[in-house]
Write a protein that holds these residues in place. Sequence first.
Motif, mmCIF file in Angstrom:
data_model
loop_
_atom_site.group_PDB
_atom_site.id
_atom_site.type_symbol
_atom_site.label_atom_id
_atom_site.label_comp_id
_atom_site.label_asym_id
_atom_site.label_seq_id
_atom_site.Cartn_x
_atom_site.Cartn_y
_atom_site.Cartn_z
ATOM 1 N N HIS A 136 -15.927 111.782 87.163
ATOM 2 C CA HIS A 136 -14.827 112.433 86.597
ATOM 3 C C HIS A 136 -13.609 111.519 87.247
ATOM 4 C CE1 HIS A 136 -13.211 116.793 86.123
ATOM 5 N NE2 HIS A 136 -12.563 115.874 85.792
ATOM 6 N N ASP A 179 -15.928 112.804 82.539
ATOM 7 C CA ASP A 179 -14.848 113.682 82.222
ATOM 8 C C ASP A 179 -13.459 113.114 82.761
ATOM 9 O OD1 ASP A 179 -16.716 115.670 81.537
ATOM 10 O OD2 ASP A 179 -17.239 116.036 83.622
ATOM 11 N N THR A 181 -9.357 114.690 83.581
ATOM 12 C CA THR A 181 -8.759 115.703 83.854
ATOM 13 C C THR A 181 -7.112 115.251 84.277
ATOM 14 O OG1 THR A 181 -10.129 117.120 84.808
ATOM 15 C CG2 THR A 181 -8.043 117.701 85.330
ATOM 16 N N GLN A 223 -5.203 124.523 93.365
ATOM 17 C CA GLN A 223 -5.237 124.792 91.846
ATOM 18 C C GLN A 223 -6.213 123.389 91.184
ATOM 19 O OE1 GLN A 223 -1.876 126.202 89.880
ATOM 20 N NE2 GLN A 223 -1.170 127.468 91.410
ATOM 21 N N LYS A 226 -9.716 123.684 91.917
ATOM 22 C CA LYS A 226 -10.195 124.888 90.997
ATOM 23 C C LYS A 226 -10.394 124.416 89.628
ATOM 24 C CE LYS A 226 -9.500 129.430 89.386
ATOM 25 N NZ LYS A 226 -8.529 130.650 89.581
ATOM 26 N N ALA A 227 -9.361 123.306 89.237
ATOM 27 C CA ALA A 227 -9.167 123.135 87.584
ATOM 28 C C ALA A 227 -10.551 121.960 87.712
ATOM 29 C CB ALA A 227 -8.048 122.287 87.350
ATOM 30 N N LYS A 230 -13.977 123.552 87.362
ATOM 31 C CA LYS A 230 -13.797 123.909 85.877
ATOM 32 C C LYS A 230 -14.003 123.116 84.708
ATOM 33 C CE LYS A 230 -12.044 128.718 86.967
ATOM 34 N NZ LYS A 230 -10.999 129.779 86.650
ATOM 35 N N ASN A 231 -13.800 121.747 85.225
ATOM 36 C CA ASN A 231 -13.708 120.703 84.343
ATOM 37 C C ASN A 231 -12.599 120.807 83.286
ATOM 38 O OD1 ASN A 231 -14.509 118.106 82.872
ATOM 39 N ND2 ASN A 231 -16.090 119.182 82.060
ATOM 40 N N LYS A 232 -11.444 121.439 83.553
ATOM 41 C CA LYS A 232 -10.341 121.477 82.815
ATOM 42 C C LYS A 232 -9.712 120.083 82.344
ATOM 43 C CE LYS A 232 -9.127 125.913 83.072
ATOM 44 N NZ LYS A 232 -8.802 126.729 82.183
ATOM 45 N N LYS A 233 -9.396 119.930 80.949
ATOM 46 C CA LYS A 233 -9.060 118.735 80.586
ATOM 47 C C LYS A 233 -7.603 118.473 80.990
ATOM 48 C CE LYS A 233 -12.036 118.662 76.491
ATOM 49 N NZ LYS A 233 -12.753 119.485 76.915
ATOM 50 N N GLU A 234 -6.844 119.362 81.020
ATOM 51 C CA GLU A 234 -5.569 119.272 81.761
ATOM 52 C C GLU A 234 -4.713 120.573 82.283
ATOM 53 O OE1 GLU A 234 -1.120 117.539 79.720
ATOM 54 O OE2 GLU A 234 -2.931 117.755 78.398
ATOM 55 N N ILE A 235 -3.986 120.347 83.185
ATOM 56 C CA ILE A 235 -3.356 121.590 84.114
ATOM 57 C C ILE A 235 -2.031 121.368 84.356
ATOM 58 C CG2 ILE A 235 -5.603 122.557 84.576
ATOM 59 C CD1 ILE A 235 -4.577 121.619 87.577
#
Length: 264
Positions: A136, A179, A181, A223, A226-227, A230-235
């Motif tokens: 990641h 992945d 992020t 935050q 947490k992202a 959750k494997n968030k692409k962008e925050i």
Amino acid sequence: MKDLNGKVVWITGASSGIGEELAYAFAREGAFPVLSSRDAQKLEVVKKKCLEYTSKCWVQPVDLSKIEGFPKLVDAVVKEAGRIDLLVNNAGRSQRSWAKETPIEIDRAIMELNFFSVISLSKLVLAQMLKTGGGHLVVVSSITGKFGFPMRTAYSASKHALQGFFEALRAELVGDGVDVTIVSPGRINTNVSKNAMTETGQAYNKMDAGQANGMPADQCAAQIVKAIRKNKKEILVGRKELMMVHIRRFFPALFFKMVTKIKN
């Protein structure tokens, strides 16, 4: 949800600010933080606190302006930790200078540190991740990677470049098990403005009011972790200043009026 327990997490810029708080946040998840920055003494202090939460933590000092040393650096981390599961590209330097007063050498220095060093390290770590079956990549950009902002011309350009590179890289890596992020913080209460580069190359040495009243760095780090889980692409991370991203997108004429009136 990703389980971070036992994961090797390499964090650049880990001696203070967001990077330091990320080290503690990952340690609380049971991860194995690898801490990097130029300040070895501060890193040892951060390591000691990390070991209150996790069983493993390692310090690897690095000067990110010396790209030629990155291959040996990556090899050293892999030799010590066995692998690299996550790379958090957090290190960088902001800017406080007017473009008309800033020599091109300063622009280049900011781009070298904030962009070229990040992608150089990421490419080397990516090669390791592909060998070991995945990983990641995380890059800490900025909301100024979404729009231009006064006194941050080169800084904003470097963050725009990061956005473009890692968005394209994410698309290339589909199916490869790696992945990506992208994190875009707004005003976070750190020393980023104090350390910002001026037109002379020296530190700004002032705390912006917006920075002083920004989100605490530990909340920002929570935050981000947490992202990642959750494997968030962008925050986007911050408070009311994040509205500028949406205003720029949906009400550009209003944005163009507002941006010239925002104080540091």
